[in-house]
Motif scaffolding. Sequence first.
Motif, mmCIF file in Angstrom:
data_model
loop_
_atom_site.group_PDB
_atom_site.id
_atom_site.type_symbol
_atom_site.label_atom_id
_atom_site.label_comp_id
_atom_site.label_asym_id
_atom_site.label_seq_id
_atom_site.Cartn_x
_atom_site.Cartn_y
_atom_site.Cartn_z
ATOM 1 N N LYS A 1 -13.596 -4.451 4.984
ATOM 2 C CA LYS A 1 -13.252 -3.207 5.678
ATOM 3 C C LYS A 1 -11.919 -2.628 5.230
ATOM 4 O O LYS A 1 -11.502 -1.573 5.719
ATOM 5 C CB LYS A 1 -13.204 -3.470 7.195
ATOM 6 N N SER A 2 -11.254 -3.284 4.307
ATOM 7 C CA SER A 2 -9.899 -2.893 3.926
ATOM 8 C C SER A 2 -9.881 -1.761 2.908
ATOM 9 O O SER A 2 -10.878 -1.478 2.229
ATOM 10 C CB SER A 2 -9.144 -4.096 3.356
ATOM 11 N N ASP A 3 -8.709 -1.141 2.768
ATOM 12 C CA ASP A 3 -8.529 -0.088 1.765
ATOM 13 C C ASP A 3 -8.311 -0.733 0.395
ATOM 14 O O ASP A 3 -8.050 -1.936 0.292
ATOM 15 C CB ASP A 3 -7.354 0.817 2.147
ATOM 16 N N PRO A 4 -8.410 0.054 -0.673
ATOM 17 C CA PRO A 4 -8.298 -0.500 -2.035
ATOM 18 C C PRO A 4 -6.999 -1.247 -2.299
ATOM 19 O O PRO A 4 -7.009 -2.289 -2.960
ATOM 20 C CB PRO A 4 -8.398 0.743 -2.920
ATOM 21 N N LYS A 5 -5.888 -0.752 -1.758
ATOM 22 C CA LYS A 5 -4.603 -1.412 -1.999
ATOM 23 C C LYS A 5 -4.600 -2.808 -1.403
ATOM 24 O O LYS A 5 -4.133 -3.770 -2.039
ATOM 25 C CB LYS A 5 -3.456 -0.592 -1.422
#
Length: 296
Positions: A129-133
Amino acid sequence: MDDVAEGGPQCPVSPKAFKGIRDLNLDTLSKLDPDGIRPLLPCLVRMSLCLPLDKSEGWTRQKKLILKILSGMDVVNSIVMLLAVDFNQLEQDSKIQQQLRRKQAKVESTQRQMLNTQTGASDILVFEKSDPKFKLQSIISELTLVIDYLKASGGWGAGEFLMRPCDLLSSPVYLDDVSDVICIAQAELSSILGLKQVAEALLRYDNGAKLLCHLVANVPDSFYEVCEVLISQCSKFESSSQHCQVYSHAVRMLCRMNPEQALAVRALAVEKCVLPGLVIALTLDHASVMKGNVEP
């Protein structure tokens, strides 16, 4: 793990796909099905986005063909988002985290305990569920942890071969997604994720050999270099040791991906007088290719 067993390890990257990306044969790549082209997407997406040194009309046509291959594949968008991260800042943050972890390890942990340290890659649902960074940070943190462990323990000289428990990197379900992040991170941050170090680190995971095949497929010129490193390390141990079994398995899988170089890799093992089981296995694999029993 029997490297001479009939059939041998199954590589996630086909010989046709590897040859196509190595030679940049876009006609071959365009004929691959979605599953065949999937492991190569990090490399292809980077080529489509990076400013080329070659500004000739020929390369312009090739770039259009690459974009045509990539069109209609939803996963391409997630790789583009990975490449949009500020890698200069990411490198600085990663180096600071690495330094802090090294200091803490000296005070609180033994080398064995280092491999049980939790990172952002420890929770699959959080990663998904995390963002790319965050995904990049998690994988960088995970790999540099193992790289630091290998350095601190003397690498192969440490004796016992310890595996790193990590559901994300050991899960076949997330093989493609994790490989995308690893390939992009290694390509963009080679100063902290050297190819040889990452290759050794990946083999500390249950799914490591397949992850390594994905990585090498996206840097095809590194094939012989990676095989040479793995085989050279085996000279420090008995061929029956777990170290050599794990590395032999990985080298054979890499040669399944690039059978044209199998005999050269076999010759390297013979030259260094290591891994007799691998030598026999590569001989049998080559014979199967010549007979047409395995995809060339």
